[in-house]
Design a protein around this motif. Structure first.
Motif, short mmCIF file in Angstrom:
data_model
loop_
_atom_site.label_atom_id
_atom_site.label_comp_id
_atom_site.label_asym_id
_atom_site.label_seq_id
_atom_site.Cartn_x
_atom_site.Cartn_y
_atom_site.Cartn_z
N TRP A 79 13.65 4.15 127.08
CA TRP A 79 12.34 3.73 126.63
C TRP A 79 12.03 2.32 127.15
O TRP A 79 12.90 1.46 127.18
N GLY A 80 10.78 2.12 127.48
CA GLY A 80 10.31 0.76 127.77
C GLY A 80 8.98 0.56 127.08
O GLY A 80 8.21 1.52 126.91
N PHE A 81 8.72 -0.65 126.65
CA PHE A 81 7.44 -0.94 125.98
C PHE A 81 7.00 -2.33 126.41
O PHE A 81 7.80 -3.27 126.42
N ILE A 102 11.34 -1.79 132.40
CA ILE A 102 12.23 -1.88 131.23
C ILE A 102 12.83 -0.50 130.92
O ILE A 102 14.03 -0.39 130.64
N GLU A 133 15.64 0.26 133.20
CA GLU A 133 16.86 -0.48 132.84
C GLU A 133 17.53 0.13 131.61
O GLU A 133 18.75 0.26 131.55
N SER A 134 16.73 0.52 130.63
CA SER A 134 17.27 1.13 129.41
C SER A 134 18.00 2.43 129.74
O SER A 134 19.03 2.75 129.14
N ARG A 175 21.70 2.89 130.16
CA ARG A 175 22.63 2.67 129.05
C ARG A 175 22.23 3.46 127.81
O ARG A 175 22.42 3.02 126.69
N ALA A 176 21.66 4.62 127.99
CA ALA A 176 21.27 5.46 126.85
C ALA A 176 21.55 6.92 127.17
O ALA A 176 21.51 7.33 128.33
N GLN A 210 13.16 -4.81 114.56
CA GLN A 210 13.37 -6.00 115.38
C GLN A 210 12.72 -5.73 116.73
O GLN A 210 13.18 -4.80 117.41
N LEU A 237 12.82 -8.24 124.02
CA LEU A 237 13.92 -7.93 123.10
C LEU A 237 14.52 -6.57 123.43
O LEU A 237 13.80 -5.58 123.59
N ARG A 239 17.24 -3.82 122.04
CA ARG A 239 17.92 -3.47 120.79
C ARG A 239 18.88 -2.31 121.05
O ARG A 239 18.56 -1.40 121.82
N PHE A 240 20.03 -2.36 120.39
CA PHE A 240 21.01 -1.30 120.61
C PHE A 240 21.56 -0.80 119.28
O PHE A 240 21.57 -1.53 118.28
N ILE A 243 21.52 1.38 124.22
CA ILE A 243 20.21 0.73 124.10
C ILE A 243 19.20 1.77 123.64
O ILE A 243 19.08 2.83 124.25
N ASN A 260 13.55 -1.30 123.88
CA ASN A 260 13.50 -2.38 124.86
C ASN A 260 12.04 -2.77 125.02
O ASN A 260 11.24 -1.99 125.54
N VAL A 261 11.69 -3.94 124.54
CA VAL A 261 10.26 -4.24 124.45
C VAL A 261 9.93 -5.62 125.01
O VAL A 261 10.79 -6.51 125.06
N HIS A 315 14.82 -11.12 133.67
CA HIS A 315 14.77 -9.69 134.02
C HIS A 315 15.48 -8.89 132.91
O HIS A 315 16.47 -9.36 132.35
N PRO A 316 14.96 -7.69 132.59
CA PRO A 316 15.62 -6.90 131.54
C PRO A 316 17.10 -6.64 131.81
O PRO A 316 17.88 -6.39 130.87
N SER A 317 17.51 -6.70 133.08
CA SER A 317 18.93 -6.46 133.38
C SER A 317 19.83 -7.55 132.77
O SER A 317 21.00 -7.30 132.48
N ARG A 343 19.52 -8.98 129.78
CA ARG A 343 19.83 -8.58 128.39
C ARG A 343 20.75 -7.35 128.39
O ARG A 343 21.63 -7.23 127.54
N ALA A 344 20.54 -6.49 129.38
CA ALA A 344 21.41 -5.31 129.47
C ALA A 344 22.86 -5.73 129.76
O ALA A 344 23.81 -5.13 129.23
N GLU A 345 23.02 -6.77 130.58
CA GLU A 345 24.39 -7.26 130.86
C GLU A 345 25.04 -7.80 129.59
O GLU A 345 26.23 -7.60 129.36
N ASP A 371 26.17 -4.99 127.68
CA ASP A 371 27.42 -4.46 128.26
C ASP A 371 28.63 -5.25 127.74
O ASP A 371 29.68 -4.67 127.45
N TYR A 389 20.69 -6.75 118.64
CA TYR A 389 19.66 -7.01 119.65
C TYR A 389 20.02 -8.29 120.38
O TYR A 389 20.79 -9.12 119.89
#
Lengths: 480, 446
Positions: free
Chosen positions: A60-62, A83, A86-87, A90-91, A455, B34, B36-37, B42, B45-46, B119-121, B123-125, B128, B144
């Motif tokens: 998901w991306g928003f 986004i 990227e998500s 890992r989902a 959140q 942000l 969130r996981f 994940i 992802n916003v 970059h969103p990557s 936060r993804a790192e 990880d 998050y």
């Protein structure tokens, strides 16, 4: 704007999105606060923007923006796509429950548009209510508030939905504070923490009769200063409709949110004891306990035409004849149980993604009058108007305080009142001790405008249809 | 993020659009991302960006408060219609409202280059990293990680113009073991590096492994050590419930009974400290009052309540730099809260406990009795038994009901070590704290 959003949907489909939706929302809000006959604040807020949600693969991306040019909206779409990509790394794979495309319009049932009522009339009503309260000896502070909102939403999705909604919200309430050297006490009407709310118009505020109730509220606040506290112990209690709304909210509404059940809220609001293996098996309450999620109640604060992922408003049971039978769901969580969404995906604004929220969560009325409920208590209390609330992260251990307790002796109210009442218990034990619910003459859909979750944090307006209900052998008062 | 020039232009546009009005404006632009996981995946992802402003307009001793995210000329003109109508309908204020005085400072450029366009990557790192630590110990990760870039301007027709730009990073994490219990950590800093996330996540993992609730304790009074998360929550509720000068003046605050009195031992100190480098500095409040270190509890004495701009005008006080919402001019809050460090190490603090409990954090606190500041809430993510200074096992969670001031009297020690934990505004700095006489009143199932 709608055509631009449809273009964005086509663009996202062309980029490989398996699903996408976009919401344009325009919010207007007017808040008025009068303190002890003086206008303290008259505020007006307006904001608008677009939120775009993209599902690509399993991610998901928003992205949300207030830049409403074609360039600004497409940039948000591209960011949401980036986004999502990227998500997705890992989902795990996810599915959305089936939902037909809807092309429709919805408007809240409003008789008198609150934004058309003169500002002076609103101020004067609040000033009059506070003046009445201040006339009562011992009242040092009197507050009165109003809050009106108008939310225009346009929703489109890659599924072909095209929905326009206009939600109007009206709310108001009054509070009296009595102050002595060693204590202060508050009484509120018709509800605490800002009053009562509905998706209705100015007529809703007029029906409250704030001025007519001001003196009674103030007298009770003043009398509470001299009132004793309840000796801690176990008692039979009746909880008034307003406090029942909070009880339903915390101990049934939140634990039936399926995203909590699946762990999505563990890092903030918490989880739930209502795990899927308990569905259709757990005796949540006594046989007379029936709890529904119903977004179709005309004027309920949690009522709408469609939720924020385009699912039509519905009524479904959460608890039926005491048995736990259902969840609040969105399309993603419903699919995990092989079900259809029951339309509980809601977002605070265009800035926020839809998450599972309450709609109107209702304890259905029973068959007794309030007098009958009282008449079957040897010694106990009628607890009224929420003062504080707390419940554990799995929604089991709760504790509520109310503004006032009225003593019941030999089946009658004695006229004696108690201050700082607190009751506590465990959710299923408590609901199984329910042996009486007042009938539909006492039933009212209370508006709770400030439910927090998620959140980034989101505040949602939800409703609770309740009438006073009786519970046996409940712990009241805590040793401090 | 815009720029100070953008807001100067907005100020000129507003002056042109609202002739004859005095005004005070708090304008801000924010971009917040942000990730969130949950269950070590994940799931959300916003990103959101917005420029908005809130303004107070005054004419003929009458006020209107308006806010909008439409800074176009047309948008401002529409807003003026509302302002005109509010002013026309309103009675005069019961006190003299003055716009804040002229004050200018050099702009506060506090943003970090690395945090401007994340970059969103990135936060993804970080996710990880959390997952990797969780996997090592067979834990599931929830939480998050977020980054924010923004700027704030406060300006008025009296010539006030202040500007700050900032960036920050924040996170929280819950790691759960196979029993469904676990531990929690959070943080906020100017950038991801200062967030010190990996160290904190490793500490959370160590505690999560130990949180296997085997022991059932009974309601009653216990000697407890509170972790920094719990200490910060306790003082945030004190701040929320007892230090607002407006409520104090009206007699509807517990401060009426306790202000000026000794409420705890000499080493107890609580302050709002914009100079603390561990927090994201808030150099001025939203009416432009300069923010300086402000003692609230000092040497165990409840020394000061906070006066918002509105409360100060109403009651003839000096504003203390704690007004953060022009819509709530009577509400005051410490933006950079610090509970001071003690003089003993965390290890020595634990060593003082022969038999007691360690509470990692609280959940869903609330004020039961505002007159005496009686607080309730649950323990969450770790209620551990201490024997001879060591954590030896864990218990199921418990509900507490504690009068704040009585609890302060039972404070026996604070640790030298402090943590920066997430929370309102910029987070909070708090140590570990040892109390005797912490009252649990009921149990729960987990």
């Amino acid at each position: 704007m709608k055509e631009l959003l449809k273009d964005v949907m086509e663009f996202l489909k062309s980029k490989g999105a398996s699903y996408a939706d976009a919401r344009f929302e325009e919010h207007q809000e007017e808040k008025i606060e009068v303190e002890s006959t003086k206008l303290k604040k008259y505020s007006y807020d307006s904001n608008r923007g677009v939120g775009i949600r993209v599902l690509k693969g399993s991610g998901w991306g928003f992205a949300a923006t207030d830049v409403l040019t074609k360039d600004g909206v497409f940039k948000a779409a591209e960011l949401a796509l980036k986004i999502a990509e990227e998500s997705a790394k890992r989902a795990e794979k996810l599915e959305l429950a089936e939902e037909p495309a809807h092309v429709d319009k919805f408007e809240s049932p409003v008789q008198k548009d609150p934004f058309e009522i003169s500002k002076a009339e609103k101020i004067e009503l609040l000033r009059e209510a506070t003046a009445k309260m201040l006339k009562v000896e011992g009242i040092k502070r009197a507050r009165a508030v109003m809050d009106f909102r108008k939310i225009r939403k346009v929703f489109v999705s890659t599924d072909g939905s095209d929905i326009e909604q206009l939600i109007t919200i009206s709310g108001a309430g009054i509070e009296a504070f009595a102050v002595s050297e060693s204590d202060f006490q508050r009484r509120s009407y018709p509800s605490s923490f800002g009053g009562d709310y509905a998706t209705r118009g100015w007529e809703f505020v007029q029906e409250m009769n704030l001025v007519g109730n001001a003196e009674k509220v103030a007298k009770e606040a003043a009398d509470l200063l001299k009132a004793p506290e309840i000796e801690p112990g176990s008692y039979d209690i009746i909880i008034d409709g307003q406090q029942m709304a909070l009880q339903v909210h915390e101990s049934c509404g939140h634990p039936t949110e399926l995203d909590r059940v699946f762990g999505s809220e563990i890092s903030y609001a918490g989880g739930s004891f209502l795990q899927p293996e308990k569905l259709n098996k757990l005796k949540y309450g006594s046989d007379i306990v029936n709890i529904t999620a119903d977004a179709t109640i005309p004027g309920g604060l949690g009522s709408f035409g469609y939720d924020d992922e385009g699912v039509k408003a519905q009524k479904s049971y959460l608890v039926k004849e005491g048995l736990f039978v259902g969840y609040l769901m969105d399309r993603q969580t419903a699919a995990r149980l092989g079900l259809r969404s029951n339309g509980a995906a809601r977002a605070q604004s265009w800035r926020h993604i839809p998450i599972i929220r309450m709609t109107n969560i209702n304890l259905l009325p029973g068959n007794k009058t309030l007098d009958e409920l009282i008449s079957e208590i040897d010694y106990g209390f009628l607890l009224a108007t929420n003062k504080s609330w707390s419940i554990d992260d799995m929604r089991v251990n709760f504790q509520f305080a109310t503004e006032i307790a009225y003593e019941i002796k030999a089946g009658k109210l004695t006229g004696r009142i108690f201050k700082n009442p607190v009751y506590y218990g465990r959710t299923t034990e408590f609901w199984n001790s329910c042996d009486g619910i007042a009938n539909e003459d006492h039933w009212h859909v209370w508006g709770v405008p400030n439910c927090g979750k998620g959140q980034p944090g989101q505040i949602m307006y939800v409703g609770h249809g309740t009438s006073p209900a009786r519970f046996r052998n409940v712990k009241v008062g805590v040793a401090k | 993020m815009r720029s100070d020039q953008f807001y100067r232009n907005l100020m000129r546009l507003m002056s042109d659009t609202f002739p004859g009005y005095e005004f005070l404006v708090n304008a801000q632009s924010t971009k917040r991302d942000l990730t969130r996981f949950a269950n070590s995946e994940i799931h959300q992802n916003v990103s959101s960006q917005e420029m908005s402003f809130t303004a107070i307009f005054m004419k003929n001793k009458k006020l209107a408060v308006v806010s909008s995210n439409d800074d176009s000329l047309e948008g401002l003109k529409r807003l003026k219609e509302q302002v005109d109508e509010i002013i026309e309908s309103s009675p005069e204020l019961p006190y003299e409202f003055k716009m804040p005085p002229l004050r200018m400072e050099y702009p506060h450029y506090m943003e970090e280059e690395s945090m401007k366009d994340v970059h969103p990557s990135k936060r993804a790192e970080l996710f990880d990293m959390v997952k990797s630590i969780a996997d090592e110990k067979n834990l599931k990760a929830f939480g998050y990680v977020a980054n924010t870039a923004g700027d704030v301007a406060v300006f008025s027709t009296t010539g006030l113009f202040l500007y700050m730009s900032y960036t920050n990073a924040d996170f929280n994490v819950v790691l759960l073991n196979e029993t469904g219990s676990g531990s929690y950590g959070s943080g906020v800093a100017k950038n991801f590096e200062e967030l010190d996330m990996e160290r904190k996540v490793r500490e959370v993992a160590d505690l999560a492994v130990k949180n296997v609730p085997k022991v059932e304790i009974e309601p009653g009074s216990y000697t407890v050590i509170l972790g920094p998360e719990a200490v910060a929550s306790l003082f945030m509720y004190f701040a929320f419930g007892a230090i607002n000068g407006f409520w104090h003046e009206l007699g509807t605050s517990s401060s009426v009974k306790y202000l000026g009195k000794k409420i705890g031992p000499d080493f107890l100190c609580f302050k709002d400290d914009p100079e603390d480098e561990r927090l994201v500095k808030v150099p001025f409040d939203m009416v432009g009052t300069k923010r300086e270190t402000f003692p609230i509890i000092e040497n165990g004495v409840f020394k000061n309540v906070l006066y918002s701009y509105g409360a100060a005008l109403m009651f003839g006080k000096e504003p203390t730099g704690h007004t953060f919402n022009l819509e709530q001019l009577d509400f005051a809050f410490p933006a950079n809260p610090v509970i001071c460090a003690g003089e003993v190490s965390k290890e020595d603090l634990f060593a003082k406990v022969d038999k007691g409990l360690y509470i990692h954090r609280f959940h869903y606190m609330n004020i039961v009795d505002p007159s005496n500041l009686v607080l309730t809430g649950m323990t969450r993510d770790g209620l551990y038994l201490i024997e001879k200074g060591e954590i030896v096992s864990a218990s199921k969670n418990m509900r507490f009901n504690v009068p704040f001031y009585e609890l302060m009297e039972s404070l026996k020690g604070l640790s030298k070590e402090q943590e920066t934990v997430g929370g309102a505004f910029s987070g909070a700095v708090a140590p570990y704290a040892l109390f005797e006489g912490f009252t649990f009143t009921s149990k729960t199932d987990h």
